[in-house]
Design an enzyme around this catalytic site. Structure first.
Site, PDB file in Angstrom:
ATOM      1  N   ASP A 154       5.693  26.132  33.542  1.00 26.06           N
ATOM      2  CA  ASP A 154       4.593  25.836  32.353  1.00 26.06           C
ATOM      3  C   ASP A 154       5.365  25.834  31.162  1.00 26.06           C
ATOM      4  OD1 ASP A 154       2.752  25.492  30.531  1.00 26.06           O
ATOM      5  OD2 ASP A 154       1.179  27.013  31.506  1.00 26.06           O
ATOM      6  N   HIS A 155       5.629  24.606  30.568  1.00 24.23           N
ATOM      7  CA  HIS A 155       6.451  24.471  29.287  1.00 24.23           C
ATOM      8  C   HIS A 155       5.760  25.156  28.117  1.00 24.23           C
ATOM      9  CE1 HIS A 155      10.139  23.385  27.197  1.00 24.23           C
ATOM     10  NE2 HIS A 155       9.880  22.106  27.360  1.00 24.23           N
TER      11      HIS A 155
END
Ligand code: CAO
Length: 556
Positions: A528-529
């Site tokens: 998850d950036h």
């Protein structure tokens, strides 16, 4: 006040139609003809209307149940004088056909009175059905060309009363869409076409019952509704549709391709909303009234571009009638499959994914593991690469705590977990399941081997308890025994990372002096950036590669 039971009316001979949607709940006030539920047989969906007005006091059916004609649906406390159970049953309203080999609009039996009045001869063009009433076949008028065009929407159904000029169907050529207006006022007796048909000027569309003096001498030509890039239905309040288009939506698709009931279609026409732009949240992507209301609300507030979560406003993928192109077999999806699909979509839409790839040299690990096979047998277990992967991830999670965190407080906080629980994707005949192995950091390789076996077995036997699938910090999805040299796994939110493992293969690796045959394991790390940056991801994956390459470090 009296209590009355509403039963399933004549549904055109459909036996065992499934309740796919309940539209009312106990305590709701309902009016006569208000839809109570949607039934779906193998050929059609139909809304079942209430025969009385009042308050729902008891629901006698649940979603998923199969009902036939006469089955009780609800008990209604009737307000004032109302038709009772003996009142002539209103007929189910067809919603949309599921398969196309029969005319969709006439699959469910039309209203009883209409059925009786359609003597075969009366359906012929212009023949009198009685002293005052005549039935009149309405053909496709002059559409400005002899070419065939596609019929994309039928705007009426059997039993509808139409006024002169009301739109009956919508046609679409490659240049324009056009509505065919009714040449007279009357009641729709029979529909002779179906959506998707290729039609041309002069083809019979439908049969109307009109009064003798109502029949006009000529049929008015079709009225072009709009170019194909604009909404098809003539909008009563064009602002909403215009707003949707202006908001950068893709070109609307014909409303005939979407899955929605007649009430929703009518409402959409009134608001001028192109149904192809509305995401349906009902069963099988059916567009509900609430979906339409939400779409209108968002269009008016200028928030129609896709929200961060939930996918609201994303143009729906039009339902395609696959049977139009060849033989098909329709099966029901399992609950697990549908749940997985919903979770995947939710995670895919909410989480900005990045995937990094690397390969671990597991030559020594494999020698070590294979050397322990006899010992594993003695212990009554199997030693696959999975326990080593779990252990490597646990060590890397301990050293890279961001991967062991989760977002909270609407994105304001990051929660670092002090426990290391890892989910393991298991491929089962019923669908994908992800049991969670707890406290991986505190378990030995042998303990993990046993837990991998027992959790995978429980998943395949559908014996996992809900608690055994909760509380994961990170996930591993291994397709190593299945094949492939890489894939991009989807993060199992609210976790922030997942490791995808593909099939190991012997490759020639340059050792500085020569190529040596090494067993290389392809790894893909998705994260998850919003939480993990490329640097964090690179460090975490590099550590896993190093740990698998030299398993002595796993015990450090
Ligand atoms: N490369 C080469 N061979 C591998 C391997 C890899 N990466 N991983 C496992 N294998 C081999 C093992 O060596 C073992 O063979 P031997 O007995 O000869 O040593 C065999 O495959 C065992 O495979 P397994 O699948 O029974 O056991 P596992 O512990 O590796 O995996 C489980 C367990 C439950 C993860 C797996 O069975 C499974 O269901 N995988 C599918 C997961 C999935 O569907 N992911 C996608 C999710 S998104 O759609």
């Amino acid at each position: 006040m009296s209590k009355q039971q509403v039963t399933v009316p004549d549904i055109g001979g459909a036996e065992g139609a499934e309740v796919i949607e309940l539209l009312i709940a106990v305590g709701d006030e309902v009016a006569v003809d208000q839809s109570l539920l949607v039934l779906e047989s193998d050929k059609a969906s139909m809304e079942i209307p209430s025969t009385v007005a009042g308050v729902v006091v008891e629901l006698l059916v649940a979603e998923g149940e199969e009902l036939a004609e006469g089955a009780p649906i609800v008990v209604i406390e009737v307000v004032g004088e109302a038709a009772g159970v003996d009142a002539p049953a209103t007929t189910a309203q067809p919603v949309s056909a599921v398969t196309s080999d029969e005319a969709p609009a006439t699959i469910a039996a039309p209203a009883a009175t209409a059925v009786e009045s359609i003597a075969p001869a009366a359906a012929d063009s212009g023949q009198a059905a009685g002293a005052e009433n005549v039935s009149q076949t309405v053909p496709i008028p002059d559409i400005g060309s002899d070419e065939a065009v596609e019929l994309i929407e039928i705007s009426v159904k059997v039993g509808d009363s139409v006024a002169e000029g009301d739109s009956l169907v919508v046609l679409e050529s490659d240049k324009a869409s056009m509505e065919v207006p009714s040449p007279v006022a009357g009641e729709v007796l029979q529909i002779l076409v179906k959506e998707g048909d290729s039609v041309k000027q002069g083809d019979d569309l439908l049969v109307l019952q009109t009064t003798a003096n109502a029949a006009p001498a000529t049929i008015p030509p079709a009225s072009p509704a709009a170019s194909v890039a604009a909404p098809v239905a003539a909008p009563a309040q064009p602002a909403v549709a215009a707003a949707a288009v202006a908001a950068g939506k893709s070109a609307p698709v014909g409303a005939g391709n979407v899955y929605a009931g007649p009430a929703v279609r009518k409402l959409a026409r009134e608001f001028g909303v192109e149904l192809g732009l509305v995401a349906g949240t009902g069963p099988r992507g059916r567009i509900l009234k609430e979906d339409l209301q939400q779409f209108v609300q968002q269009s008016l507030s200028g928030k129609s571009s896709v929200a961060v979560s939930g996918g609201t406003g994303i143009p729906a993928i039009p339902e395609v009638d696959y049977a139009r192109f060849g033989e098909v077999d329709v099966t029901k999806r399992s609950k697990l499959d549908k749940l997985t699909a919903a979770n995947m979509q939710r995670n895919w839409l909410n989480v900005p994914h990045v995937t990094q790839f690397d390969e671990a040299d597991i030559t020594e690990l494999e020698e070590f593991r294979v050397g322990l096979k006899a010992e594993a047998e003695k212990r009554g277990t199997r030693l696959t690469p999975m326990p080593f992967l779990l252990k490597a991830c646990a060590v890397a999670l301990r050293d890279n705590p961001k991967f062991n965190s989760g977002l909270a407080g609407g994105g304001e906080q990051l929660v670092y977990k002090k426990y290391i629980n890892i989910g393991m994707a298991v491929d089962t005949p019923a669908g994908l399941m992800v049991p969670v192995i707890r406290d991986v950091d505190q378990k030995t390789i042998w303990e993990l081997a046993e837990e991998v076996l027992s959790m995978a077995g429980k998943a395949r036997d559908r014996k996992l308890k809900p608690a055994e699938m909760q509380g994961g910090c990170f996930s591993i999805s291994s397709l190593g025994n299945i094949g492939g040299n890489g894939f991009t796994p989807i993060v199992n939110a609210p976790e922030v990372g997942i490791l995808g493992v593909s099939k190991a293969a012997i490759k020639p690796i340059w050792d500085g002096q020569a190529f040596a045959p090494r067993k290389m394991l392809p790894l893909a790390l998705s994260y998850d950036h919003r939480v993990i940056n490329g640097g964090d991801g690179g460090r975490y994956l590099s550590q896993i590669v190093a740990l698998l390459g030299d398993i002595r470090q796993l015990v450090m």
